[in-house]
Design a protein around this motif. Structure first.
Motif, mmCIF file in Angstrom:
data_model
loop_
_atom_site.group_PDB
_atom_site.id
_atom_site.type_symbol
_atom_site.label_atom_id
_atom_site.label_comp_id
_atom_site.label_asym_id
_atom_site.label_seq_id
_atom_site.Cartn_x
_atom_site.Cartn_y
_atom_site.Cartn_z
ATOM 1 N N ASP A 77 -16.185 8.913 -2.698
ATOM 2 C CA ASP A 77 -16.167 9.528 -4.030
ATOM 3 C C ASP A 77 -15.478 8.688 -5.101
ATOM 4 O O ASP A 77 -15.197 9.172 -6.189
ATOM 5 C CB ASP A 77 -15.450 10.897 -3.966
ATOM 6 N N GLY A 78 -15.139 7.479 -4.787
ATOM 7 C CA GLY A 78 -14.488 6.649 -5.806
ATOM 8 C C GLY A 78 -13.358 5.857 -5.195
ATOM 9 O O GLY A 78 -13.241 5.787 -3.977
ATOM 10 N N SER A 79 -12.549 5.250 -6.056
ATOM 11 C CA SER A 79 -11.481 4.421 -5.508
ATOM 12 C C SER A 79 -10.191 4.593 -6.317
ATOM 13 O O SER A 79 -10.227 5.101 -7.435
ATOM 14 C CB SER A 79 -11.923 2.959 -5.521
ATOM 15 N N PHE A 80 -9.089 4.209 -5.711
ATOM 16 C CA PHE A 80 -7.818 4.199 -6.445
ATOM 17 C C PHE A 80 -6.950 3.063 -5.933
ATOM 18 O O PHE A 80 -7.181 2.532 -4.842
ATOM 19 C CB PHE A 80 -7.100 5.557 -6.334
ATOM 20 N N THR A 81 -5.958 2.718 -6.736
ATOM 21 C CA THR A 81 -5.098 1.584 -6.356
ATOM 22 C C THR A 81 -3.647 2.036 -6.219
ATOM 23 O O THR A 81 -3.271 3.113 -6.689
ATOM 24 C CB THR A 81 -5.154 0.463 -7.417
ATOM 25 N N CYS A 91 -0.480 -6.526 7.794
ATOM 26 C CA CYS A 91 -0.291 -7.422 6.656
ATOM 27 C C CYS A 91 -0.415 -6.695 5.309
ATOM 28 O O CYS A 91 -0.360 -7.338 4.264
ATOM 29 C CB CYS A 91 -1.229 -8.626 6.743
ATOM 30 N N ASN A 92 -0.613 -5.369 5.320
ATOM 31 C CA ASN A 92 -0.755 -4.647 4.040
ATOM 32 C C ASN A 92 0.516 -3.979 3.562
ATOM 33 O O ASN A 92 0.665 -3.739 2.369
ATOM 34 C CB ASN A 92 -1.765 -3.495 4.151
ATOM 35 N N LEU A 93 1.389 -3.621 4.495
ATOM 36 C CA LEU A 93 2.515 -2.767 4.093
ATOM 37 C C LEU A 93 3.362 -3.464 3.028
ATOM 38 O O LEU A 93 3.667 -4.647 3.124
ATOM 39 C CB LEU A 93 3.357 -2.365 5.302
ATOM 40 N N GLY A 94 3.673 -2.693 1.988
ATOM 41 C CA GLY A 94 4.463 -3.235 0.873
ATOM 42 C C GLY A 94 3.618 -3.987 -0.140
ATOM 43 O O GLY A 94 4.138 -4.536 -1.110
ATOM 44 N N LYS A 95 2.296 -4.028 0.087
ATOM 45 C CA LYS A 95 1.423 -4.833 -0.797
ATOM 46 C C LYS A 95 0.482 -3.938 -1.614
ATOM 47 O O LYS A 95 0.160 -2.824 -1.200
ATOM 48 C CB LYS A 95 0.559 -5.780 0.044
ATOM 49 N N PRO A 96 -0.009 -4.461 -2.754
ATOM 50 C CA PRO A 96 -0.977 -3.692 -3.544
ATOM 51 C C PRO A 96 -2.325 -3.588 -2.812
ATOM 52 O O PRO A 96 -2.775 -4.568 -2.207
ATOM 53 C CB PRO A 96 -1.162 -4.541 -4.815
ATOM 54 N N VAL A 97 -2.912 -2.397 -2.851
ATOM 55 C CA VAL A 97 -4.207 -2.188 -2.181
ATOM 56 C C VAL A 97 -5.129 -1.354 -3.065
ATOM 57 O O VAL A 97 -4.665 -0.647 -3.974
ATOM 58 C CB VAL A 97 -4.044 -1.445 -0.828
ATOM 59 N N GLU A 98 -6.399 -1.445 -2.782
ATOM 60 C CA GLU A 98 -7.380 -0.551 -3.416
ATOM 61 C C GLU A 98 -8.056 0.227 -2.289
ATOM 62 O O GLU A 98 -8.532 -0.374 -1.320
ATOM 63 C CB GLU A 98 -8.420 -1.363 -4.189
ATOM 64 N N ILE A 99 -8.058 1.536 -2.389
ATOM 65 C CA ILE A 99 -8.689 2.368 -1.371
ATOM 66 C C ILE A 99 -10.038 2.835 -1.901
ATOM 67 O O ILE A 99 -10.119 3.437 -2.972
ATOM 68 C CB ILE A 99 -7.803 3.599 -1.040
ATOM 69 N N ALA A 145 -1.895 7.751 9.387
ATOM 70 C CA ALA A 145 -2.467 7.750 8.028
ATOM 71 C C ALA A 145 -1.661 6.801 7.147
ATOM 72 O O ALA A 145 -0.452 6.648 7.336
ATOM 73 C CB ALA A 145 -2.432 9.161 7.455
ATOM 74 N N LEU A 146 -2.354 6.171 6.190
ATOM 75 C CA LEU A 146 -1.673 5.230 5.290
ATOM 76 C C LEU A 146 -1.086 6.007 4.107
ATOM 77 O O LEU A 146 -1.766 6.840 3.495
ATOM 78 C CB LEU A 146 -2.674 4.189 4.786
ATOM 79 N N ILE A 147 0.180 5.741 3.805
ATOM 80 C CA ILE A 147 0.811 6.376 2.655
ATOM 81 C C ILE A 147 0.769 5.383 1.500
ATOM 82 O O ILE A 147 1.352 4.298 1.578
ATOM 83 C CB ILE A 147 2.297 6.728 2.950
ATOM 84 N N VAL A 148 0.012 5.747 0.467
ATOM 85 C CA VAL A 148 -0.142 4.835 -0.681
ATOM 86 C C VAL A 148 0.582 5.427 -1.885
ATOM 87 O O VAL A 148 0.375 6.594 -2.240
ATOM 88 C CB VAL A 148 -1.636 4.625 -1.014
ATOM 89 N N LYS A 149 1.432 4.620 -2.491
ATOM 90 C CA LYS A 149 2.073 5.056 -3.739
ATOM 91 C C LYS A 149 1.167 4.608 -4.878
ATOM 92 O O LYS A 149 0.994 3.404 -5.120
ATOM 93 C CB LYS A 149 3.457 4.417 -3.868
#
Ligand code: BTN
Length: 337
Positions: free
Chosen positions: A298-302, A286-294, A313-317
């Motif tokens: 050591d911190g996080s990114f969106t 249910c995540n693919l194509g959707k905005p996520v926060e990882i 592995a998840l490929i995040v743009k």
């Protein structure tokens, strides 16, 4: 053996409780004392003893001089014979360790694997007192409500491929839920199974490996089946099949379906590679194509969850347009709106 808290049973599929298997196969119908005597070559009084043993296990048995014996109520326990009589399996569960109470089925599975437990061994508990979740979290595992199971596998794969077994397991759970109770479930990367955006199942995979050989993998799966309530910390994010379906759900049916799907995907992956099951995973995610926060240590990114690669592995743009490859290890994924 009695249906108290201290039960621990080790059973091989080749050497089950034969009377229980026979009674379960009759699906609530009578089997005459004569037939049992003939099949097992035992006296009427020996049968009586074995029937009483089933009663002690929690089976409600009716006996009639004319018709024989029948089970009219089963105790809703995940006994090995219940699994063998409901699931068509070729190697999974050839040996089953069943515990009424245990600390963690994963810890026990690792201990048994270390001692040489064979490929496909299952460790099942009615209750875990120290259930383990990912990232050092606790997994709440109250008695008789869920499916708390660990599976010992000895796959001939590279250690880096192990995360794909976890994804395969998530596919198997998701399919079993839909197949058995007709409720649609989805997967949140890497391997949480969700219903209505809430977690119904978590998977913790632990591995022993050398540089390029897997000694064993333990796949621990926790499915919330008939939980009515959850601890405060997870009450807004967890769900059970009972809550989703609006009625109690047969745990054995879900466990049998899950193991059948798991065995099917495992055999396919070992014969033809993981691509077929990863494609199923993509469809159910249910995540693919959707905005996520990882969130990492050591911190996080969106960013946007674009796809998974051949390693799972998840490929995040990311918002800056760059691509990040995220391994499941110690990260968590949050939805972003
Ligand atoms: C997660 O954090 O999502 C993973 C939860 C895994 C729970 C299961 S229950 C059976 C097995 N034994 C454990 O101690 N943990 C796993």
């Amino acid at each position: 053996m009695s249906a108290d808290k201290s039960i621990a049973i080790v059973r091989d599929k080749k050497n089950p409780d034969r009377l229980l298997m026979m009674m379960l196969a009759a699906r609530g119908g009578y089997i005459s004392g004569e037939e049992i005597s003939r099949k097992f070559g035992v006296s009427r009084s020996a049968i009586w003893k074995q029937v009483n043993h089933l009663r002690e296990m929690g089976y409600e048995m009716e006996s009639s001089t004319r018709l024989g014996y029948r089970i009219f109520k089963s105790p809703d326990l995940l006994f090995p014979e219940e699994i063998w009589s409901k699931a068509e399996l070729s190697f999974l569960g050839d040996r089953i360790y069943y515990y009424s109470t245990i600390g963690s089925t994963n810890s026990e599975a690792k201990r048994l694997a270390q001692e040489g437990a064979s490929h496909g061994t299952l460790i099942i508990a009615e209750e875990q007192t120290r259930g383990k979740g990912r990232m050092g979290r606790v997994w709440t595992s109250p008695r008789g409500t869920g499916i708390w199971v660990s599976i010992v596998l000895k796959p001939q794969i590279m250690p880096s491929e192990a995360p794909k077994l976890t994804m395969l397991t998530a596919v198997a759970v998701t399919e079993a839920i839909t197949e058995k109770i007709g409720i649609s479930a989805g997967i949140k990367w890497p391997n949480d199974v969700l219903i209505d955006g809430k977690k119904v199942c978590g998977i913790l995979t632990e591995m022993s490996a050398e540089t390029d050989v897997v000694n064993y993998v333990v796949i621990g799966t926790g499915i919330n089946v008939n939980n009515d309530i959850f601890p405060d910390e997870i009450k807004d994010t967890a769900i059970s099949l009972k809550i989703a379906a609006g009625n109690a759900v047969d745990r054995i049916q879900i466990l049998a379906g899950f193991l059948e799907r798991l065995e099917y995907h495992y055999k396919t992956a070992m014969a033809r590679g993981f691509e077929p099951v990863l494609n199923e995973w993509r469809k159910l995610c249910c995540n693919l194509g959707k905005p996520v926060e990882i969130v990492t240590r050591d911190g996080s990114f969106t960013g946007i969850a674009e796809d998974i690669d051949e390693q799972g592995a998840l490929i995040v743009k990311k918002t800056d347009g760059k691509f990040e490859r995220v391994l499941s290890g110690d990260v968590s994924l949050k939805y972003r709106r």
